[in-house]
Design a protein around this motif. Structure first.
Motif, PDB file in Angstrom:
ATOM      1  N   VAL A 281     -18.316  26.186  83.194  1.00 19.94           N
ATOM      2  CA  VAL A 281     -19.031  24.919  83.006  1.00 19.94           C
ATOM      3  C   VAL A 281     -18.128  23.775  83.458  1.00 19.94           C
ATOM      4  CG1 VAL A 281     -19.951  23.293  81.283  1.00 19.94           C
ATOM      5  CG2 VAL A 281     -20.494  25.723  81.106  1.00 19.94           C
ATOM      6  N   MET A 282     -18.753  22.760  84.060  1.00 17.69           N
ATOM      7  CA  MET A 282     -18.046  21.518  84.393  1.00 17.69           C
ATOM      8  C   MET A 282     -18.810  20.357  83.764  1.00 17.69           C
ATOM      9  SD  MET A 282     -17.748  19.649  88.060  1.00 17.69           S
ATOM     10  CE  MET A 282     -17.287  17.922  88.167  1.00 17.69           C
ATOM     11  N   ARG A 283     -18.097  19.449  83.122  1.00 11.27           N
ATOM     12  CA  ARG A 283     -18.721  18.269  82.535  1.00 11.27           C
ATOM     13  C   ARG A 283     -18.712  17.146  83.574  1.00 11.27           C
ATOM     14  NH1 ARG A 283     -14.727  19.835  78.758  1.00 11.27           N
ATOM     15  NH2 ARG A 283     -13.540  17.960  79.265  1.00 11.27           N
ATOM     16  N   LEU A 284     -19.899  16.669  83.914  1.00 15.36           N
ATOM     17  CA  LEU A 284     -20.023  15.665  84.975  1.00 15.36           C
ATOM     18  C   LEU A 284     -20.271  14.290  84.371  1.00 15.36           C
ATOM     19  CD1 LEU A 284     -20.210  15.051  88.018  1.00 15.36           C
ATOM     20  CD2 LEU A 284     -22.664  15.529  87.873  1.00 15.36           C
ATOM     21  N   GLY A 285     -19.278  13.408  84.478  1.00 12.78           N
ATOM     22  CA  GLY A 285     -19.397  12.055  83.944  1.00 12.78           C
ATOM     23  C   GLY A 285     -19.422  11.007  85.039  1.00 12.78           C
ATOM     24  N   LEU A 286     -18.263  10.495  85.404  1.00 11.00           N
ATOM     25  CA  LEU A 286     -18.176   9.351  86.312  1.00 11.00           C
ATOM     26  C   LEU A 286     -18.876   9.611  87.649  1.00 11.00           C
ATOM     27  CD1 LEU A 286     -16.895   6.496  86.306  1.00 11.00           C
ATOM     28  CD2 LEU A 286     -14.943   7.483  87.495  1.00 11.00           C
TER      29      LEU A 286
ATOM     30  N   HIS B 250     -30.167  11.942  90.685  1.00 12.11           N
ATOM     31  CA  HIS B 250     -30.474  13.309  91.106  1.00 12.11           C
ATOM     32  C   HIS B 250     -29.581  13.744  92.259  1.00 12.11           C
ATOM     33  CE1 HIS B 250     -33.851  14.126  88.502  1.00 12.11           C
ATOM     34  NE2 HIS B 250     -34.508  13.060  88.907  1.00 12.11           N
ATOM     35  N   ASP B 251     -29.426  12.871  93.241  1.00 10.22           N
ATOM     36  CA  ASP B 251     -28.628  13.219  94.431  1.00 10.22           C
ATOM     37  C   ASP B 251     -27.161  13.453  94.072  1.00 10.22           C
ATOM     38  OD1 ASP B 251     -30.895  13.038  95.971  1.00 10.22           O
ATOM     39  OD2 ASP B 251     -30.370  11.112  96.903  1.00 10.22           O
TER      40      ASP B 251
ATOM     41  N   LEU C  47     -19.762  27.346  88.618  1.00  8.22           N
ATOM     42  CA  LEU C  47     -19.824  26.424  87.492  1.00  8.22           C
ATOM     43  C   LEU C  47     -21.226  25.880  87.251  1.00  8.22           C
ATOM     44  CD1 LEU C  47     -16.607  24.322  88.195  1.00  8.22           C
ATOM     45  CD2 LEU C  47     -16.888  26.098  86.482  1.00  8.22           C
ATOM     46  N   LYS C  48     -21.619  25.864  85.994  1.00  9.38           N
ATOM     47  CA  LYS C  48     -22.818  25.146  85.571  1.00  9.38           C
ATOM     48  C   LYS C  48     -22.409  23.691  85.347  1.00  9.38           C
ATOM     49  CE  LYS C  48     -24.551  29.208  83.083  1.00  9.38           C
ATOM     50  NZ  LYS C  48     -23.372  30.094  83.304  1.00  9.38           N
TER      51      LYS C  48
ATOM     52  N   ILE D 178     -22.721  17.382  93.451  1.00 10.63           N
ATOM     53  CA  ILE D 178     -21.626  18.007  92.721  1.00 10.63           C
ATOM     54  C   ILE D 178     -21.912  19.494  92.507  1.00 10.63           C
ATOM     55  CG2 ILE D 178     -20.355  18.054  90.542  1.00 10.63           C
ATOM     56  CD1 ILE D 178     -19.609  15.720  92.345  1.00 10.63           C
ATOM     57  N   LYS D 179     -23.142  19.835  92.191  1.00  8.55           N
ATOM     58  CA  LYS D 179     -23.497  21.245  92.037  1.00  8.55           C
ATOM     59  C   LYS D 179     -23.195  22.015  93.316  1.00  8.55           C
ATOM     60  CE  LYS D 179     -27.048  22.911  89.995  1.00  8.55           C
ATOM     61  NZ  LYS D 179     -28.438  23.244  89.603  1.00  8.55           N
TER      62      LYS D 179
END
Length: 379
Positions: A228-233, A29-30, A43-44, A35-36
């Motif tokens: 939109v941003m894809r959040l992975g690593l 969650h943190d 960006l979503k 990043i948000k």
């Protein structure tokens, strides 16, 4: 009925596990919220859960991240989408990897979007799709791996328009070198991307999503025409780009136990091929964790685990289900004692990042090789 089955299944599989993959819910969650906050309102942020959530556990992470109510969850395959849907996760899902055409034509999952990555695949889709379905059009902006090539863009647009059931809700691409110091190639990709987005918006005024950036793109987000941003690593607590200093928290810790202890005398050898020769009398423990479970074989005679706060070297060749550990420096050690195989403390010798350095590879590879059948515990 499904909820009842899940409860029954949990009881059926109530057993004492030798290995536990611990997932830190608060850290997830943190990291997501950090990043948000970093990218702002432009960006979503959409969590990437492909490849068993980078080894962390697809279902477990999907359930945690669903509470953040992201615009959509990103998976790689139709199978992954089915798994989390069947486990009660009802968020919108974007399948970013290639899907067999039959899975699209016969899809029965609700609120799922597919990606268009190939012109010939799109041609089959335009001829055969008989019910409305949502798609993101992937563009090759220079990675030369997947996506519609620039010279075929207008043909792809015409094919999409030829079948009213093809609902284009997004456009996407992928950066090849965003985490590298040299910014020239990335800037060329972004320039190409921005021109593509402008053209597609001109053709599809109701386009909902545009996403080029992943975790390593944070440095460039203000220059990218996207929402939109894809959040992975970064989601999993590993900093994808050293150009941005983020206080991320590693999410995974892998623990097992000592299953045997023995004295090994000077001059004797340990493991397959006798790859480790003992140069003094030592005490050796075995753990039920080998390369099947996710102990990289390149850690043979190089890596470490942590026992009672002491970093203990791996001795001998890592086997399929067993590794041998020199525990000579650990006081009052016994069978059944806890062993930290992968530490959630990034400064430890056996953190994901430091294991990757020893193996001369990337953190992704270390994470995804943590066997998916191992028990995940969310705390």
């Amino acid at each position: 009925m499904k909820n009842l089955f899940r409860k029954l299944r949990a009881n059926w599989y109530n057993y004492e596990s030798l290995i536990v993959v611990k997932i830190d819910k608060r850290a997830l969650h943190d990291n997501y919220r950090m990043i948000k906050k970093t990218v702002g309102d432009k960006l979503k942020v959409t969590p990437v859960l492909k490849s068993n959530a980078y080894g962390h556990g697809l279902v477990e992470v999907a359930k945690i991240m669903s509470k953040e109510e992201p615009e959509f969850l990103v998976v790689d395959t139709y199978y992954e989408a089915m798994v989390i849907r069947n486990e009660g996760v009802d968020n919108k899902i974007f399948i970013i990897g290639f899907s067999h055409i039959n899975n699209v034509l016969e899809n029965r999952l609700n609120n799922v979007s597919f990606v268009i990555t190939d012109l010939s695949w799109l041609e089959m889709l335009a001829k055969n799709l008989s019910h409305p379905a949502n798609f993101h059009l992937k563009i090759d902006t220079g990675m030369n791996r997947q996506g519609i090539e620039m010279e075929d863009l207008q043909k792809a647009i015409d094919l999409i328009k030829s079948n009213k059931n093809i609902v284009l809700e997004g456009v996407c691409s992928h950066l090849a070198c965003a985490d590298e110091a040299d910014q020239n190639f990335t800037k060329r990709q972004i320039k190409k991307w921005n021109s593509v987005v402008e053209k597609i918006k001109g053709e599809f005024s109701d386009l909902k999503y545009g996403h080029l950036g992943a975790s390593s793109s944070v440095f460039y987000n203000k220059k990218i025409e996207a929402n939109v941003m894809r959040l992975g690593l970064d989601l999993y607590g590993i900093n994808a780009d050293e150009k941005i200093n983020l206080d991320l928290q590693p999410v995974m810790q892998v623990e097992t136990i000592i299953t045997s202890i023995r004295e090994v005398k000077k001059g004797e050898r340990i493991g397959y091929s006798g790859s480790f020769e003992v140069n003094r009398n030592i005490k050796v423990a075995t753990i039920p964790f080998g390369y099947f479970e996710g102990m990289d074989r390149r850690l043979s005679n190089k890596g470490y685990v942590k026992i009672n706060g002491v970093f203990c070297p791996i001795v001998g060749r890592v086997s399929m289900n067993i590794s041998s550990i020199d525990i000579s420096e650990v006081e009052e050690v016994k069978v059944g004692d806890k062993v930290v195989v992968i530490s959630a403390n990034r400064n430890d010798k056996n953190s994901i990042e430091n294991i990757a350095k020893i193996c001369e590879t990337i953190p992704y590879e270390i994470m995804v090789h943590v066997e998916r059948m191992l028990r995940r515990e969310v705390k």
